[in-house]
Design a protein around this motif. Structure first.
Motif, mmCIF file in Angstrom:
data_model
loop_
_atom_site.group_PDB
_atom_site.id
_atom_site.type_symbol
_atom_site.label_atom_id
_atom_site.label_comp_id
_atom_site.label_asym_id
_atom_site.label_seq_id
_atom_site.Cartn_x
_atom_site.Cartn_y
_atom_site.Cartn_z
ATOM 1 N N ARG A 16 0.831 -1.207 0.000
ATOM 2 C CA ARG A 16 0.000 0.000 0.000
ATOM 3 C C ARG A 16 0.865 1.257 0.000
ATOM 4 N NH1 ARG A 16 -2.996 0.043 4.915
ATOM 5 N NH2 ARG A 16 -2.124 -1.955 5.557
ATOM 6 N N VAL A 17 1.955 1.223 0.756
ATOM 7 C CA VAL A 17 2.883 2.359 0.790
ATOM 8 C C VAL A 17 3.502 2.569 -0.584
ATOM 9 C CG1 VAL A 17 5.091 3.147 1.707
ATOM 10 C CG2 VAL A 17 3.379 2.190 3.250
ATOM 11 N N ARG A 18 3.940 1.483 -1.202
ATOM 12 C CA ARG A 18 4.563 1.573 -2.527
ATOM 13 C C ARG A 18 3.603 2.173 -3.538
ATOM 14 N NH1 ARG A 18 4.661 -0.665 -7.373
ATOM 15 N NH2 ARG A 18 2.828 -1.897 -6.834
ATOM 16 N N ARG A 19 2.344 1.714 -3.526
ATOM 17 C CA ARG A 19 1.369 2.219 -4.506
ATOM 18 C C ARG A 19 1.029 3.680 -4.224
ATOM 19 N NH1 ARG A 19 -4.182 2.520 -5.385
ATOM 20 N NH2 ARG A 19 -4.643 2.575 -7.610
ATOM 21 N N ALA A 20 0.911 4.062 -2.968
ATOM 22 C CA ALA A 20 0.610 5.452 -2.624
ATOM 23 C C ALA A 20 1.697 6.378 -3.149
ATOM 24 C CB ALA A 20 0.463 5.602 -1.108
#
Length: 450
Positions: free
Chosen positions: A263-267
């Motif tokens: 989720r962090v990577r996509r954000a």
């Protein structure tokens, strides 16, 4: 974005749009300095014009006005053009239409096209790009460059007609034309086809126009945390956190849960323009990022979890990453309600970083919206913004927004701009009735809670 070819920064010059969000009529926004520019503020941007003078470009501009007057919509319109450029070809539905945000308070606005135009200096050359679209098709699209101060066509596309391409680039232009769709920008398709004259323009959109607004705050926390993890950026970002006088002495980062990493990577990919945000930012709780902020104690530093921090500290944590990134890359940062939950002095310091040539050698630009009259300054104090760096939005009686610069009102150099803004001398203030508020309060008191 730094101009590697000429050693001078590439910068945004102007943006125009029509029938987008609350702007039914044309909005015309400029970052070029005027005769009212403050000494030492405009940046001289050199471009390939024979015998021509450098362009004088502003590093910052603020947009002020009442609630719901259109301040945020100006930023969203500029960011929206970026989204069309980056994703209309690779993420758009081949059989669908075009997702646009036309003016909604006039029943005829849906039939009126939306238009965007942008001017910038890129790699030492002035460029102009524009597009007109409705709900189904791109109706008109064009790009020009000015390598010697005179317009040179890169392409022009008209709905239902062949794309006009200069003779030397027709082979690659025709190849791109074959893959371009009626509901996608030719510029987007040209990037996929690696058109040499259009790739730099496309890349400018990809590397610029970061948008710091409420919905991106979680992603901005993740981005700041990522910068604090990297050796190349940690000390500079930490210095910005310390400089805000929030008592922060250090930041430690625990390894986040592997389930959070995706989720962090996509954000971060969405925030930096590498992925489409059509579905919105993934939900990230700040506590999931593993940030531990140390504060100076009487005898030693004391660790605090982020859940124990003030809202102002959390807002600063979300803005320092994008500010650092913009200054490092020489890009354009769009910031909605810059002063929200921040002390006015901190908002001034952010503006000052962009205004200072030593702090901002790469030509980064800040465009922000605000309610804070302190950012306008008065005659008795140093102004954070020059007279040609201030814009106002006003909501008209028909619900349409109007954008206009303070410089059109010819303010005097010594004018108390902040006080005059609050008194309504420039417009752009809410029209509210004390009697109407009192009457509502009477009705509430009389009715009580049912």
């Amino acid at each position: 974005m730094m101009d590697d070819e000429a050693g001078h920064p590439s910068m945004l010059l102007a943006f125009r749009a029509e029938n987008i969000y609350s702007f039914y009529d044309e909005l015309d926004f400029s970052m070029e300095a005027t005769a009212q520019a403050e000494e030492g503020v405009p940046r001289d941007v050199h471009w390939h014009q024979k015998g021509g003078r450098p362009l004088r470009v502003l590093p910052a501009a603020g947009v002020f006005g009442a609630n719901a007057s259109g301040k945020t919509n100006l930023l969203k319109a500029l960011y929206g053009l970026r989204e069309h450029v980056l994703f209309s070809f690779r993420s758009g539905d081949p059989s669908g239409g075009i997702h646009r945000h036309s003016f909604r308070l006039d029943p005829g606005a849906g039939e009126k096209p939306t238009r965007y135009e942008i001017d910038l200096v890129l790699n030492g050359v002035r460029h102009e790009y524009g597009v007109v679209m409705n709900d189904q098709h791109v109706l008109h699209e064009w790009a020009y460059r000015y390598p010697n101060g005179r317009a040179a066509l890169i392409f022009e596309r008209t709905c239902g007609k062949q794309v006009d391409i200069p003779a030397g680039k027709r082979t690659i232009g025709r190849a791109i034309e074959r893959i371009a769709r009626p509901n996608a920008l030719f510029l987007s398709a040209a990037a996929a086809g690696k058109h040499p004259d259009l790739l730099p323009l496309y890349d400018w959109f990809g590397q610029n126009l970061k948008f710091a607004e409420a919905s991106s705050r979680q992603a901005r926390w993740a981005f700041t945390a990522q910068l604090l993890r990297e050796d190349a950026s940690r000390e500079q970002v930490l210095a910005l956190l310390r400089a805000a006088d929030l008592g922060i002495s250090d930041v430690r980062i625990r390894p986040p849960d592997p389930k959070v990493l995706e989720r962090v990577r996509r954000a971060i990919l969405i925030l930096t323009g590498h992925e489409d945000d059509a579905e919105g930012f993934p939900d990230i709780d700040l506590t999931e990022l593993g940030l531990v902020l140390s504060h100076r104690g009487a005898e030693e530093d004391v660790d605090f979890n982020v859940s124990e921090e003030s809202l102002g500290t959390l807002v600063w944590l979300g803005i320092v990453g994008p500010v650092f990134d913009a200054l490092e890359a020489g890009s354009v940062l769009l910031a909605d309600e810059l002063e929200s939950s921040l002390h006015p002095t901190l908002a001034e310091r952010i503006i000052g970083l962009f205004q200072d040539p030593e702090a901002n050698p790469n030509g980064a630009q800040l465009i922000f919206s605000s309610h804070a009259p302190t950012l306008l300054g008065n005659a008795t104090q140093s102004r954070p913004l020059g007279r040609d760096q201030v814009w106002f939005t006003e909501k008209l009686v028909n619900g349409r927004s109007r954008l206009y610069p303070l410089s059109d009102l010819s303010p005097r150099q010594e004018e108390a701009i902040g006080k005059r803004y609050l008194s309504g001398r420039y417009g752009a203030t809410p029209i509210v009735s004390h009697e109407e508020f009192v009457e509502v309060a009477r009705l509430i008191a009389a009715g009580g809670r049912k």
